[in-house]
Scaffold this motif. Structure first.
Motif, short mmCIF file in Angstrom:
data_model
loop_
_atom_site.label_atom_id
_atom_site.label_comp_id
_atom_site.label_asym_id
_atom_site.label_seq_id
_atom_site.Cartn_x
_atom_site.Cartn_y
_atom_site.Cartn_z
N GLY A 76 0.70 -1.27 0.02
CA GLY A 76 -0.08 0.01 0.01
C GLY A 76 0.68 1.26 -0.09
O GLY A 76 2.03 1.25 0.45
N LEU A 77 0.30 2.16 -0.87
CA LEU A 77 1.03 3.66 -0.68
C LEU A 77 0.05 4.65 -0.35
O LEU A 77 -1.10 4.61 -0.81
CB LEU A 77 1.68 3.83 -2.30
CG LEU A 77 2.66 3.09 -2.58
CD1 LEU A 77 2.90 3.09 -4.21
CD2 LEU A 77 3.95 3.25 -1.93
N PRO A 78 0.77 5.89 -0.02
CA PRO A 78 -0.34 7.06 0.24
C PRO A 78 -0.71 7.55 -0.82
O PRO A 78 -0.10 7.58 -1.81
CB PRO A 78 0.58 7.98 1.18
CG PRO A 78 1.87 7.51 1.07
CD PRO A 78 1.88 6.03 0.86
N SER A 79 -2.03 8.11 -0.77
CA SER A 79 -2.56 8.49 -2.06
C SER A 79 -1.99 10.03 -2.50
O SER A 79 -2.89 10.88 -2.67
CB SER A 79 -4.00 8.58 -1.92
OG SER A 79 -4.80 9.21 -2.77
N ASP A 80 -0.74 10.45 -2.74
CA ASP A 80 -0.58 11.59 -3.06
C ASP A 80 0.53 11.26 -3.99
O ASP A 80 1.17 10.70 -4.43
CB ASP A 80 0.34 12.42 -1.97
CG ASP A 80 1.63 11.94 -1.64
OD1 ASP A 80 1.68 11.00 -0.77
OD2 ASP A 80 2.61 12.37 -2.35
N LEU A 81 0.41 12.37 -5.26
CA LEU A 81 1.36 12.27 -6.39
C LEU A 81 2.82 12.00 -6.45
O LEU A 81 3.07 11.13 -6.98
CB LEU A 81 0.88 13.67 -7.38
CG LEU A 81 1.13 13.63 -8.79
CD1 LEU A 81 0.45 12.30 -9.69
CD2 LEU A 81 0.74 14.89 -9.60
N ILE A 93 3.38 8.44 -5.51
CA ILE A 93 3.24 7.53 -6.64
C ILE A 93 4.28 7.80 -7.79
O ILE A 93 4.67 6.87 -8.44
CB ILE A 93 1.60 7.70 -7.18
CG1 ILE A 93 0.68 7.66 -6.01
CG2 ILE A 93 1.43 6.98 -8.14
CD1 ILE A 93 0.53 6.33 -5.54
N GLN A 94 4.55 9.03 -8.09
CA GLN A 94 5.44 9.24 -9.24
C GLN A 94 6.93 8.42 -8.78
O GLN A 94 7.44 7.95 -9.71
CB GLN A 94 5.69 10.87 -9.25
CG GLN A 94 4.53 11.61 -10.04
CD GLN A 94 4.72 12.85 -10.03
OE1 GLN A 94 5.28 13.61 -9.11
NE2 GLN A 94 4.28 13.88 -11.26
N ALA A 96 7.27 5.91 -7.02
CA ALA A 96 6.96 4.55 -7.12
C ALA A 96 7.11 4.08 -8.38
O ALA A 96 7.59 2.95 -8.82
CB ALA A 96 5.67 4.26 -6.32
#
Lengths: 351, 351
Positions: free
Chosen positions: B336-341, B344-345, B347
């Motif tokens: 799981g990853l936190p939901s911020d741009l 995610i970039q 990752a």
């Protein structure tokens, strides 16, 4: 002879000199004539378009080949989508074939791991975010804005361009458009794409007419029928579990321009049609696909006349996509019998 | 345009005036050009014949449509087979479409219920006997002797007649036969049928040549390679788990007449090819299907030259047929990853 949709329908697609042409086997799917269920709606000519025969098992491959070809043309290195189902499998397959990195964003909770197996098999990178599907979609849109990354969700217009080729194939098979096209409606991209295809073929004279577009949502996930976003869509048909369809306007236009309907069917009606398709037509589809036949049977029961009409039901994906539902719904206790001929003969006679 | 194999290849099949012509969508499957793996065997022209795109997900449908058409012609009311896999699914689908009762006999022990789900979905009656597979086969043969029942296991010659159409399609697609055909060998009916097809096309001049037939068994289930029946065949590829192939002689004739080989590949080689196909060609097949590519890679590593050769690997069934293996083999822990741009970039960049 098999060619793939980019070659076969090149002149109708956004293909330039720089667009790479390739195929993973999508398109040219069977149009199978109903052998038994047509009788339930009176004398009619009923067909099923088997989109589960596409290489990843769903209609998504038609649009994905176009979207990925354009991604290559634009020199993207990565494709990305938010999806937990058929779109991610298709994106991952075409990404693998073309040597692109495929990223799938999913919400951390509420995702059935089994549903992602296909995408993982093709080598997609799956990122689970702390958030819901809407947040996942928002993130992938932002990702595609700021990096050499192409978004391949159906808001990418190349997806619908590819998907419209299914309408072309139906006309090419039948010699003209049918009177009615019944189709499941989830994100509403597919009904939009079919309508685009039928209109284009009629415009250039390859079809003399266009069909009434008959779209069916699941009752628990019927935002278009209800005229409002459904916050928590619920249905047994996972591919229809969408509360705010991306192609909402396209579905309404298809309905209104074609003199069609967008209506809803219950989970009970969907599962009934799912079973009828398997046991009376030999077609094992995913539950969402059965919404097309469920809609036809519903309207027929309500008295809508289909006498002497030519009707196509779109079967969007294979039943092998959703083994859990199938096992729950169809598995019977299997009784053991002694291994002698007379016992087995009796069992066969009574089976 | 889609027609089905009975229509398309009528003149080559045992079809009389009394044979009903119908289709569930079998045949005309994609021949996909290798985009990446061909490089591993030197400069060559490599194709995959995707038989998983048949309506029940395997090559069995080609032969089943012919066998069931003849059963109808002979006024049978029931079809029967001993099988726990692809044959039973195909028989049940065509039985359902044609209104025939379908009986599947399985050994009571050692049967994965999941494997029968597809047959149950189509409405087949499944009888489990106290005995092994050989006893089940013996019983269905006796059943078919004494009642208006047609046996649709591959010892029914109409099965191989239908299956040979895959060879026709390859020639029709390529303009001639390939130099080599790589194919998995389980019960050996398919290699026998392809060889029949290639010979027939060459005889009438539709092909200028015929291919070397390269059949591959699994090491733990390699009776033809070893020259003796294997009492307890074992392999991860369930469709190859056969110790006494029904078409043993046909496979030997195909090998000897074509200047080919029948060899074995290990489970490790099969699973490696299974993964390569998914991740470098976008083709998700059942493990048994990967034996064809595994065989090609093995011979290439051993120094057999394929430079400038045209090669077809038969991919017999879809990976969706065997979800257990796929889940075991491909499922990764999803973090799981936190939901911020920006997270995610990062990752995505590292994915």
């Amino acid at each position: 002879m098999f060619t793939g949709v980019l070659t076969r329908y090149k002149e109708f697609l956004p293909i330039t000199e720089d667009t790479p042409i390739f195929t993973l086997g999508e398109g040219d799917t069977p149009l199978v004539r109903s052998k038994n269920l047509w009788k339930q709606i009176g004398h009619s000519e009923l067909y099923f378009k088997l989109e589960g025969c596409n290489p990843t098992g769903s209609f998504k491959d038609r649009g994905m080949v176009m979207a990925v070809a354009k991604a290559l043309e634009e020199r993207s290195s990565t494709i990305v989508c938010a999806s937990t189902g058929n779109t991610s499998a298709s994106a991952a397959a075409y990404g693998a074939y073309c040597g692109l990195k495929t990223i799938v964003l999913v919400p951390k909770t509420g995702v059935a791991t089994g549903k992602l197996t296909q995408a993982l098999a093709y080598g997609a990178r799956v990122l689970a975010i702390d958030g819901n599907f809407d947040q996942a979609l928002k993130l992938v849109r932002s990702l595609a804005d700021v990096q050499p990354i192409t978004l391949v969700n159906s808001i990418n217009p190349n997806r619908l361009q590819g998907q419209k080729t299914a309408a072309f194939e139906i006309v090419d098979n039948l010699g003209d458009a049918p009177d009615y096209l019944f189709i499941p409606v989830g994100n509403a991209g597919n009904i939009t794409a079919y309508w685009m295809g039928f209109r284009e073929y009629k415009k250039i004279g390859r079809a003399a007419r266009s069909p009434h577009m008959m779209g069916f949502q699941a009752e628990g996930a019927a935002p278009i029928v209800r005229g409002e976003i459904v916050a928590s869509p619920e249905t047994v048909a996972s591919a229809l579990r969408i509360g705010n369809p991306a192609s909402w306007k396209g579905a309404l236009a298809a309905r209104d321009e074609s003199g069609g309907v967008i209506d809803a069917v219950s989970d009970k009606e969907i599962l009934e049609a799912y079973k009828l398709l398997a046991q009376f037509e030999g077609i094992f589809c995913e539950p969402a696909s059965a919404a097309s036949l469920a809609g036809l049977l519903k309207l027929s029961r309500q008295g809508m006349p289909f006498e002497d009409k030519r009707i196509v039901c779109v079967i969007t994906g294979t039943g092998l996509k959703d083994p859990e539902i199938a096992t729950r719904f169809f598995d019977l206790p299997i009784q053991g019998l002694p291994s002698d001929l007379s016992t087995i003969q009796k069992a066969v006679a009574n089976a």
